[in-house]
Every structure is written in structure tokens, then in C-alpha cells.
Design an enzyme around this catalytic site. Structure first.
Site, PDB file in Angstrom:
ATOM      1  N   SER A   1      31.360  26.180  79.720  1.00 45.32           N
ATOM      2  CA  SER A   1      30.496  25.942  78.477  1.00 45.32           C
ATOM      3  C   SER A   1      29.497  24.967  78.464  1.00 45.32           C
ATOM      4  O   SER A   1      29.859  24.134  78.947  1.00 45.32           O
ATOM      5  CB  SER A   1      31.466  26.042  77.430  1.00 45.32           C
ATOM      6  OG  SER A   1      32.034  24.559  77.460  1.00 45.32           O
ATOM      7  N   LYS A   2      28.499  25.573  78.096  1.00 43.24           N
ATOM      8  CA  LYS A   2      27.245  24.516  77.929  1.00 43.24           C
ATOM      9  C   LYS A   2      27.648  23.197  77.023  1.00 43.24           C
ATOM     10  O   LYS A   2      26.932  22.230  77.483  1.00 43.24           O
ATOM     11  CB  LYS A   2      26.117  25.316  77.390  1.00 43.24           C
ATOM     12  CG  LYS A   2      26.074  25.888  76.191  1.00 43.24           C
ATOM     13  CD  LYS A   2      24.904  26.551  75.786  1.00 43.24           C
ATOM     14  CE  LYS A   2      24.938  27.345  74.609  1.00 43.24           C
ATOM     15  NZ  LYS A   2      23.879  28.446  74.498  1.00 43.24           N
ATOM     16  N   ARG A   3      28.626  23.292  76.201  1.00 44.66           N
ATOM     17  CA  ARG A   3      28.879  22.002  75.773  1.00 44.66           C
ATOM     18  C   ARG A   3      29.763  20.926  76.441  1.00 44.66           C
ATOM     19  O   ARG A   3      29.493  19.488  76.263  1.00 44.66           O
ATOM     20  CB  ARG A   3      29.816  22.127  74.372  1.00 44.66           C
ATOM     21  CG  ARG A   3      29.086  23.023  73.531  1.00 44.66           C
ATOM     22  CD  ARG A   3      29.761  23.102  72.106  1.00 44.66           C
ATOM     23  NE  ARG A   3      28.687  23.957  71.252  1.00 44.66           N
ATOM     24  CZ  ARG A   3      28.622  23.647  70.050  1.00 44.66           C
ATOM     25  NH1 ARG A   3      29.264  22.789  69.368  1.00 44.66           N
ATOM     26  NH2 ARG A   3      27.718  24.553  69.446  1.00 44.66           N
ATOM     27  N   LYS A   4      30.159  21.326  77.631  1.00 42.92           N
ATOM     28  CA  LYS A   4      30.904  20.553  78.460  1.00 42.92           C
ATOM     29  C   LYS A   4      30.124  20.292  79.602  1.00 42.92           C
ATOM     30  O   LYS A   4      30.249  19.431  80.472  1.00 42.92           O
ATOM     31  CB  LYS A   4      32.324  21.031  79.014  1.00 42.92           C
ATOM     32  CG  LYS A   4      33.282  20.927  77.491  1.00 42.92           C
ATOM     33  CD  LYS A   4      34.561  21.117  77.823  1.00 42.92           C
ATOM     34  CE  LYS A   4      35.384  21.293  76.546  1.00 42.92           C
ATOM     35  NZ  LYS A   4      36.579  21.968  76.667  1.00 42.92           N
ATOM     36  N   ASN A   5      29.318  21.192  80.354  1.00 42.28           N
ATOM     37  CA  ASN A   5      28.314  21.273  81.436  1.00 42.28           C
ATOM     38  C   ASN A   5      27.246  21.512  81.683  1.00 42.28           C
ATOM     39  O   ASN A   5      27.170  22.756  80.749  1.00 42.28           O
ATOM     40  CB  ASN A   5      29.238  22.142  82.339  1.00 42.28           C
ATOM     41  CG  ASN A   5      30.088  21.413  83.500  1.00 42.28           C
ATOM     42  OD1 ASN A   5      29.291  20.586  84.071  1.00 42.28           O
ATOM     43  ND2 ASN A   5      31.237  21.802  83.986  1.00 42.28           N
TER      44      ASN A   5
END
Ligand code: GLU
Length: 501
Positions: A253-257
Site C-alpha cells: 500500500s502506498k501508505r507504507k511503501n
């Protein structure tokens, strides 16, 4: 056997995703290994979310990675058009065929009725899904409703008894009760198809022999198989690839990576290293080598070697691999050329110049001002956030709110970003200058820099988010409990004080 034909079918609804490149790579390898064709089809039936910009970015990103296709919207081919929005008549025609064959029906149910049915099913602890209400309308009833101009969708009939067997190249056959499968909408009330109809019709008409796609689509397989059966077509071989994961094994997910290919391009990863790394996702070379080219991957490709344990897309490993490419595969001259091509991309530089020119007296002044555009996260510490009005805690809060707000911004353009942040500052009742302070530090590493809003617009969402996330960590990070409180505050913010007109 017929020629192998595979495809990638991205929906142009956002930044080009590394997951798209990963699936494209495996489709490309499979097709090339069999001397077949690899097709690019744009699935833009969602007219609200699809944009031409996103399509152009996806094509450019895949080209950057040298994942080249044989047929596509930019190339044409025997099955053109390759953009679903240009194929509406084909889907209409096929929906009509299903209606006439009694395999689909018009459904006039209102959103309210569907809602009630869903609620009742929840209360009764039943599988949620369409209850078949309109399936039993007589022809006369349908004609009356049509004449009265009631809006309708077209749904596929799904047997209520029996089982469907889903076969997949990487899995044992799975039996699924038809009663678990919803009567999927095939055509929406605006006359446009849903993903399911358009996807099946196009895969058939484009003579796709192998559908290699992400695991998230496996639940759609029974509906698709049933559609093939209804049309009397032979289904393609299916292969659902394991999803890419964050280091903590959750879905990437873009929130983590950072997930957008543009991020990796901007950070100065080499496309050959990125593609090599994607080739290591769930797959390995038979001889265990970790550094390999697409050609080498094709030469040894065997889809059955894909392992289903969720592959972790880990930027540290990618850094290591990219470093190997830089050291082992580029001589000094190549290094100079590749670095210069990366650093001096005309389109990017031309965005920076108007910001830099008014502030420099000599070219020697450029690099200290512009260096942060060409760097990774700036070298900041908690001391960088010392401010006469804002505490570290306040900076943390502002940064978190700002990143949430920026993520909601419809398009990543300067004026939109400005508007979002001005609105946020009004809702928070802080001066825009104060809200921008921690952003300056996060993005540029200093409050004495060119406009931070313009800088974020140039850097892009993923690069900006990565920097803000780094700044949050530098400020001590946010605990799970704190995060919940902040989320609550943030939600109240939007509802309690609507932005000034
Ligand atoms: N349009 C779908 C997507 O965005 C394609 C899924 C498929 O390959 O069937 O992923």
C-alpha cells in the site's frame, strides 16, 4: 496450439503502480517464451475515475521499464480499438445476446430496495447478494417499465445450485458453490459495461489465450467462466499471481511503501534494476542468480516456478540490487550519461527554472537551492523543526493532517495543492505560513527554500509523501493510540468547520 497471447489491462485511474509492471513483466515473459504476443488494453469503463493523463503515465512508465507490447492503443493492431471506452457498441451487442438467450435480465431495482435487501441479509446472516427479484419479471412487465422510462441495469443469471470449478495454473482446482456467486451487473444504467463483461468480451475477441493477473481477481473467475459458457466460448487459461506485500506482509500500500513507478524513476533507480527486482517477486532463476535481465528471465521462464507466498516488495533489497547495477553494469562513461539523463530531464528542469531563476545570482547558487529536488529525504533532525510558535507535537499534528489532506486532493497540481492546504489552515485556524513551516522542513530540509507548494507539485505525491513520512519519524513517530486520536480530530475538522466559501 494457437499462438499464445497475453495481456495487461490497466485501469487508468491513478499513478502507474509497481503492481501493474509486475503483472506486465510476467505476461511479457510468458508470451515471449512461447513466441507469442503481449497486448496492452486500457480498461477505462469507469468514466468518473479514468483519465487520459493516467493512461499516458502508465504507458510511459511501462515503456521506461522496457516492457514493450505488440498491440495497444498507441500501436494499433488487428483487434483495435484497444481502449474500452471506444468499444461500447461491442459490449451493448454482447449484452443483448445474453438477454436474448435468457442468460441475463434487466433489473429495475432501486438503490433503496437493494439496500434494504442487503440489510435484511445481514440481519439473517445470509450471504449478501442480489435476490433475483427482477429475474422473474414477465416480458410484458419489462416492456411496461421500459416504456415508462425506468432506469435499469443488466445482470447475469447465476445458477442457485451446483458448483463451479475454477482451474488456475498455479493452484489445485477449486470448487465454488454457485449460490456464493452474485448475479453480477454487466451493464450499468448509463449503458456502459462493468469490468466483468468488458473484460471477458475483450479477452475473447482479442484472442487472449492466458489471463495472468493479480490474485485480487480470483473471486471474479467463476463469473467470468460462466460468461464464457453463456457465450459458448472457450475460456482462456487462468493464472492468478500472488500480490505484492509490504514488509509487514500486508497488501502493498502506498501508505507504507511508495507504489508509483514514477517514484522509483525520480529516485534514480535504473529501470533494468527495477524490472529485475520485480522478476524476483514470487519467482527465482533456476540457478539462484539474483541479478538478471529480462532476456535472461525469458530464456529460463517457467510460470509454474511462481511461488504463492506473498512476495515482499522491499525497497532495501531494491537499493542493494540497484547499487549492484550501478557498480557492476555501468562504466564511468555510462554512469555520466545515465546520471545526466536522469538529472537533467527537460520537462522536470523546466518546471524548476522559474522557481530558481529569481533567487540566484550565479550558477553556483543553483545547486544549494535545487539539490533537494535531486535527492532522497533531506538530512533533517528534530532540531530542524524548532519554531517560535509551533511545538514538535504541533508540527507532527500539522504534518499528519497535511499529508491526509494532500492524499485526498483530486489532482496533483500546484493550484489544487494550494487550495487544499489553505482550506486546511482555515479549518485548523492556523496561519498558512505556520502550516507550511513543517512542510518546508520535510520537503526541502529548510524553511529558506523555494515555494514548498510548487516543490511538492514538482516532486509528485509519492516523493512528497515519503518525505513527510520521514519527517514524522524524525519527530518521534506517531503511536497507534495517537494515530486514532488524530484521525478522530481530523474527521471532526472537515465536518465541524466547513471551509470558508
Ligand atoms: N482492469 C483490471 C485492473 O485494473 C484488469 C484485471 C484483469 O487483468 O482482468 O487490474
Amino acid at each position: 496450439m494457437s499462438t499464445v497471447r497475453t495481456r495487461i489491462a490497466p485501469s487508468p485511474t491513478g499513478d502507474p503502480h509497481v503492481g501493474t509492471a509486475y503483472i506486465a513483466l510476467f505476461n511479457l515473459c510468458f508470451a515471449r517464451q512461447h513466441g507469442g504476443k503481449f497486448i496492452l488494453r486500457i480498461e477505462d469503463t469507469d468514466q468518473v475515475r479514468s483519465t487520459r493523463k493516467s493512461e499516458a503515465d502508465i504507458l510511459a512508465a511501462l515503456k521506461w521499464l522496457q516492457l514493450d507490447w505488440d498491440e495497444g492503443p498507441d500501436k494499433g493492431g488487428p483487434h483495435a480499438p484497444y481502449r474500452q471506452s471506444e468499444r461500447s457498441a461491442i459490449y451493448q451487442q454482447h449484452a443483448q445476446l445474453l438477454l436474448e438467450a435468457g442468460k441475463a435480465f434487466r433489473c429495475f431495482c432501486t438503490a433503496e430496495r437493494l439496500d434494504e435487501v442487503r440489510k435484511q441479509q445481514m440481519t439473517d446472516k445470509q450471504q449478501p447478494g442480489y435476490d433475483g427479484h427482477c429475474m422473474h419479471l414477465t416480458q410484458a412487465e419489462v416492456a411496461t417499465k421500459l416504456a415508462a422510462g425506468f432506469p435499469f441495469v443488466i445482470r447475469m443469471k447465476v445458477p442457485r445450485e451446483g458448483k463451479c470449478v475454477v482451474r488456475d495454473l498455479l493452484r489445485e482446482p477449486v470448487e465454488i458453490d454457485w449460490s456464493q456467486v452474485d448475479m453480477q451487473v454487466l451493464m450499468k444504467s448509463d449503458g456502459l459495461p462493468t469490468y466483468h463483461l468488458a473484460n471477458v468480451v475483450d479477452d475473447h475477441l482479442m484472442e487472449i489465450t492466458h489471463v495472468i493477473r493479480g490474485e485480487e481477481w480470483i473471486n471474479s473467475a467463476p463469473k467470468h467462466l460462466l460468461l464464457y459458457q453463456y457465450f459458448g466460448w472457450e475460456p482462456p487459461v487462468m493464472c492468478h499471481m500472488p500480490l505484492l506485500r509490504n514488509a509487514d506482509k500486508s497488501k502493498l500500500s502506498k501508505r507504507k511503501n511508495p507504489t508509483s513507478i514514477g517514484y522509483y524513476q525520480r529516485m534514480g533507480y535504473l529501470p533494468e534494476a527495477v524490472i529485475n527486482y520485480l522478476g524476483m517477486m514470487g519467482w527465482s532463476m533456476p540457478d539462484g542468480s539474483e541479478k538478471f535481465s529480462v532476456q535472461e528471465m525469458i530464456a529460463s521462464f517457467d510460470i509454474s516456478r511462481v511461488s504463492l507466498g506473498g512476495p515482499v516488495f522491499d525497497t532495501e533489497k531494491l537499493d542493494w540490487l540497484n547499487g549492484r547495477y550501478i557498480r557492476e553494469s555501468l562504466d564511468n562513461q555510462q554512469f555520466i550519461e545515465r546520471y545526466a539523463a536522469w538529472a537533467f530531464q527537460q520537462d522536470r528542469i523546466s518546471q524548476m527554472v522559474p522557481l530558481l531563476k529569481p533567487r540566484v545570482e550565479r550558477f553556483a547558487d543553483v545547486m544549494p537551492l535545487a539539490g533537494f529536488f535531486l535527492s532522497s529525504v533531506p538530512p533533517i533532525t528534530a532540531a530542524s523543526f524548532v519554531h517560535n510558535k509551533l511545538s514538535a507535537e504541533e508540527c507532527l499534528r500539522l504534518l499528519q493532517f497535511a499529508v491526509w489532506r494532500l492524499e485526498e486532493t483530486k489532482s496533483w497540481e500546484r493550484d489544487m495543492l494550494e487550495q487544499s492546504l489553505v482550506e486546511l489552515s482555515q479549518q485548523l485556524n492556523v496561519k498558512i505560513r505556520d502550516l507550511l513551516f513543517p512542510l518546508f522542513i520535510a520537503i526541502a530540509g529548510s524553511a529558506v527554500s523555494v515555494s514548498v507548494i510548487d516543490s511538492m507539485a514538482i516532486l509528485g505525491l509519492d516523493m512528497s509523501r515519503a518525505r513527510i513520512r520521514h519527517a514524522l519519524a524524525v519527530l518521534g513517530g506517531i503511536s497507534g493510540k495517537q494515530q486514532k486520536l488524530l484521525e478522530k480530530d481530523y474527521q471532526l475538522l472537515a465536518t465541524a468547520s466547513p471551509p470558508a466559501p
